[in-house]
Enzyme design. Structure first.
Site, PDB file in Angstrom:
ATOM      1  N   SER A 199      40.262  38.478  39.646  1.00 26.96           N
ATOM      2  CA  SER A 199      41.112  37.478  38.997  1.00 26.96           C
ATOM      3  C   SER A 199      42.495  38.031  38.672  1.00 26.96           C
ATOM      4  CB  SER A 199      40.453  36.994  37.703  1.00 26.96           C
ATOM      5  OG  SER A 199      41.304  36.092  37.040  1.00 26.96           O
ATOM      6  N   ALA A 200      43.492  37.179  38.853  1.00 28.01           N
ATOM      7  CA  ALA A 200      44.867  37.523  38.475  1.00 28.01           C
ATOM      8  C   ALA A 200      45.007  37.700  36.958  1.00 28.01           C
ATOM      9  CB  ALA A 200      45.823  36.441  38.968  1.00 28.01           C
ATOM     10  N   ASP A 201      43.984  37.264  36.200  1.00 29.63           N
ATOM     11  CA  ASP A 201      44.025  37.457  34.746  1.00 29.63           C
ATOM     12  C   ASP A 201      44.155  38.938  34.388  1.00 29.63           C
ATOM     13  OD1 ASP A 201      43.541  34.732  34.593  1.00 29.63           O
ATOM     14  OD2 ASP A 201      41.487  34.923  33.823  1.00 29.63           O
ATOM     15  N   LYS A 212      33.671  36.552  31.647  1.00 30.28           N
ATOM     16  CA  LYS A 212      32.521  35.689  31.928  1.00 30.28           C
ATOM     17  C   LYS A 212      31.413  36.485  32.627  1.00 30.28           C
ATOM     18  CE  LYS A 212      35.251  32.275  33.469  1.00 30.28           C
ATOM     19  NZ  LYS A 212      36.512  32.299  32.745  1.00 30.28           N
ATOM     20  N   GLU A 241      44.559  27.633  26.414  1.00 30.51           N
ATOM     21  CA  GLU A 241      44.713  27.325  27.847  1.00 30.51           C
ATOM     22  C   GLU A 241      44.146  25.942  28.176  1.00 30.51           C
ATOM     23  OE1 GLU A 241      41.966  28.277  30.762  1.00 30.51           O
ATOM     24  OE2 GLU A 241      40.916  29.773  29.565  1.00 30.51           O
ATOM     25  N   VAL A 246      44.104  31.716  32.305  1.00 31.49           N
ATOM     26  CA  VAL A 246      44.494  32.761  31.348  1.00 31.49           C
ATOM     27  C   VAL A 246      45.823  33.376  31.791  1.00 31.49           C
ATOM     28  CG1 VAL A 246      43.901  35.066  30.491  1.00 31.49           C
ATOM     29  CG2 VAL A 246      42.171  33.252  30.524  1.00 31.49           C
ATOM     30  N   ASP A 300      37.638  39.535  45.553  1.00 33.74           N
ATOM     31  CA  ASP A 300      37.928  38.508  44.552  1.00 33.74           C
ATOM     32  C   ASP A 300      38.060  39.133  43.162  1.00 33.74           C
ATOM     33  OD1 ASP A 300      38.172  36.289  42.941  1.00 33.74           O
ATOM     34  OD2 ASP A 300      36.533  35.179  43.875  1.00 33.74           O
ATOM     35  N   LYS A 303      44.729  24.048  39.592  1.00 37.95           N
ATOM     36  CA  LYS A 303      44.361  25.175  38.717  1.00 37.95           C
ATOM     37  C   LYS A 303      45.442  26.227  38.920  1.00 37.95           C
ATOM     38  CE  LYS A 303      40.779  28.775  38.395  1.00 37.95           C
ATOM     39  NZ  LYS A 303      39.491  29.242  38.924  1.00 37.95           N
TER      40      LYS A 303
HETATM   41  N1  PSU Z   1      37.057  30.465  29.734  1.00 37.41           N
HETATM   42  C1  PSU Z   1      36.097  29.510  29.724  1.00 37.41           C
HETATM   43  N2  PSU Z   1      36.041  28.651  30.799  1.00 37.41           N
HETATM   44  C2  PSU Z   1      36.929  28.728  31.856  1.00 37.41           C
HETATM   45  C3  PSU Z   1      37.944  29.738  31.850  1.00 37.41           C
HETATM   46  C4  PSU Z   1      37.948  30.573  30.762  1.00 37.41           C
HETATM   47  O1  PSU Z   1      35.289  29.436  28.779  1.00 37.41           O
HETATM   48  O2  PSU Z   1      36.842  27.927  32.792  1.00 37.41           O
HETATM   49  C5  PSU Z   1      38.939  29.822  33.015  1.00 37.41           C
HETATM   50  C6  PSU Z   1      40.207  30.580  32.590  1.00 37.41           C
HETATM   51  O3  PSU Z   1      41.289  29.710  32.805  1.00 37.41           O
HETATM   52  C7  PSU Z   1      40.285  31.785  33.500  1.00 37.41           C
HETATM   53  C8  PSU Z   1      39.634  31.242  34.735  1.00 37.41           C
HETATM   54  O4  PSU Z   1      41.608  32.229  33.703  1.00 37.41           O
HETATM   55  O5  PSU Z   1      38.494  30.549  34.164  1.00 37.41           O
HETATM   56  C9  PSU Z   1      39.281  32.342  35.717  1.00 37.41           C
HETATM   57  O6  PSU Z   1      39.383  31.830  37.003  1.00 37.41           O
HETATM   58  P1  PSU Z   1      39.350  32.833  38.283  1.00 37.41           P
HETATM   59  O7  PSU Z   1      38.019  33.515  38.172  1.00 37.41           O
HETATM   60  O8  PSU Z   1      39.460  31.905  39.485  1.00 37.41           O
HETATM   61  O9  PSU Z   1      40.516  33.747  38.130  1.00 37.41           O
HETATM   62 MN    MN Z   2      39.289  34.593  42.089  1.00 35.77          MN
END
Ligand code: PSU
Ligand code: MN
Length: 306
Positions: free
Chosen positions: A140-142, A159, A25, A106, A138, A86
Site C-alpha cells: 500500500s502507498a499508505d 488490517k 478519511e 490513508v 502489492d 478510490k
Molecule cells: N480502515 C478501515 N477500512 C478501510 C480502510 C481503512 O477500517 O477500508 C481503507 C483506507 O483508506 C486505506 C485503504 O488507505 O483501506 C487501503 O487500501 P489499499 O490496501 O488498496 O492501499
Molecule cells: Mn494495493
C-alpha cells in the site's frame, strides 16, 4: 489559504479559534463499509471527535474540489454514490484536474490534511504489505506516505488481511515510528493481539504529542503510526477471525482480484463470512481511534505553547 481546499464552516471556525482538528478519511465510507452503516458510522465518528473536544474534518474530493470537512448532505451523497474513485497519492491530482468525485485513502487523506494544516488523523486500519507481496508486489502507498508526510495517524494497527510482519519490516525500513498505545503488542485490527511485538510503546496522548513535536524539531520528515488496540469488549479474537481471513484471501486469489480492489473485496467477504460481526468490530475500533486522535490533537498545541 490554498484555494485548492475548501473548509466546511465548522472546520473553518475551529481554524480561526485555534481549536484542535482531527482529519478523517472517506475510503472507509465508500469502499470499507456497506450503506447505510457507512454514513451512520461516519457521523458517529465525527460525534466522538467532538465529544473528546476536537473538531472532525472528514476529507473527500467532490467534483474536483478537496473538501476538508463535509456537510451532512455531502456525506450522504458520498455514502450512496456508485463508482466513486478510490484516491491514493497517485490519483489525487488527476481527480482534481478532471473534476471527479473520489474518496481519500490513508495516503491521500494525509496529503490533504497536511495541506490544510491538520496534524492528527484517525482511521480504522492502514494499508500495508499484502500476503504474497513477494510475487504480487502489492504494498500500500499508505506506508510510503507515513514516511513522507508529517501527520500522526491513529489506527488499530494494519488490517489483519495483510502480512503484518512484512508490514512492520517495511515501516522500519522507511523510518516510520510504529507506536503501540498502552500495550507491547502490535494490534491486528479486529483483534488486540497479532503475535508481533510493536517496535515502540507509549501510554498517554501527551507522550504521543511530544514525540510528534520532537520529530518536527529534529527535522525528520514523515508521520507516526499510533497502533491503538480495539477495545476488549469489541474485539474478535485472533483464532476466531483467522479462518475467515484465510477463506476470503483464497477466494480473492481464485477470482484474480488485484490492485485497488483487493482490500474492499476482502473486507466485504469477511463481513459476509462473520455474519456482520467484523463490521461491528470495525465500527468500534474507528470510534476508539477517533477519541484517542482527539486527545492527541488537543495536546499538540498545548505542548507547542510551552
Ligand atoms: N480502515 C478501515 N477500512 C478501510 C480502510 C481503512 O477500517 O477500508 C481503507 C483506507 O483508506 C486505506 C485503504 O488507505 O483501506 C487501503 O487500501 P489499499 O490496501 O488498496 O492501499
Ligand atoms: Mn494495493
Amino acid at each position: 489559504m490554498s484555494p485548492l481546499v475548501k473548509f466546511s464552516p465548522e472546520v473553518q471556525s475551529a481554524r480561526r479559534t485555534g481549536r484542535p482538528i482531527v482529519a478523517l478519511e472517506s475510503t472507509i465510507i465508500t469502499h470499507g463499509m456497506p450503506y447505510p452503516r457507512n454514513v451512520e458510522t461516519a457521523r458517529r465518528v465525527e460525534a466522538r471527535v467532538r465529544e473528546a473536544g476536537a473538531t472532525p474534518a472528514t476529507i473527500a474530493v467532490m467534483d474536483g474540489e478537496i473538501f476538508i470537512g463535509l456537510s451532512d448532505a455531502q456525506l450522504d451523497q458520498l455514502g450512496q454514490a456508485k463508482n466513486v474513485m478510490k484516491l491514493s497519492r497517485a490519483d489525487l491530482a488527476v481527480a482534481v484536474a478532471t473534476k471527479r468525485t473520489g474518496s481519500t485513502t490513508v495516503a491521500a487523506t494525509m496529503i490533504c490534511a497536511r495541506r490544510a494544516g491538520i496534524e492528527v488523523f484517525a482511521t480504522g486500519g492502514i494499508g500495508g504489505v499484502h500476503r504474497g507481496a513477494e510475487l504480487s508486489f502489492d504494498v500500500s502507498a499508505d506506508l510510503r506516505e507515513l514516511a513522507e508526510t508529517p501527520v500522526t495517524v491513529v489506527a488499530a494497527g494494519a488490517k489483519a488481511i495483510l502480512d503484518l510482519s512484512k508490514t512492520l519490516e517495511v515501516l522500519e525500513t522507511l523510518g516510520v515510528p510504529v507506536i503501540a498505545f498502552g500495550q507491547d503488542e502490535f494490534p491486528a485490527f479486529w483483534s488486540r493481539a497479532s503475535g508481533l511485538r510493536a517496535p515502540l510503546r507509549l501510554d498517554s496522548p501527551a507522550d504521543i504529542a511530544a514525540a510528534h513535536l520532537q520529530r518536527g524539531r529534529l527535522g525528520l520528515p514523515g508521520g507516526q503510526l499510533v497502533a491503538n488496540p480495539i477495545p476488549v469488549a469489541a474485539e474478535i479474537p485472533r483464532e476466531t477471525i483467522t479462518p475467515f481471513i484465510e477463506q476470503a484471501l483464497a477466494e480473492a486469489e481464485q477470482r484474480k482480484i488485484a490492485a485497488k480492489a483487493v482490500t474492499p473485496f476482502l473486507l466485504q467477504r469477511i463481513f459476509e463470512l462473520t455474519n456482520g460481526r467484523s463490521l461491528e468490530a470495525n465500527i468500534e475500533l474507528v470510534l476508539n481511534n477517533a477519541r484517542l486522535a482527539a486527545e492527541i490533537a488537543a495536546e499538540i498545541p498545548r505542548q507547542r505553547a510551552l
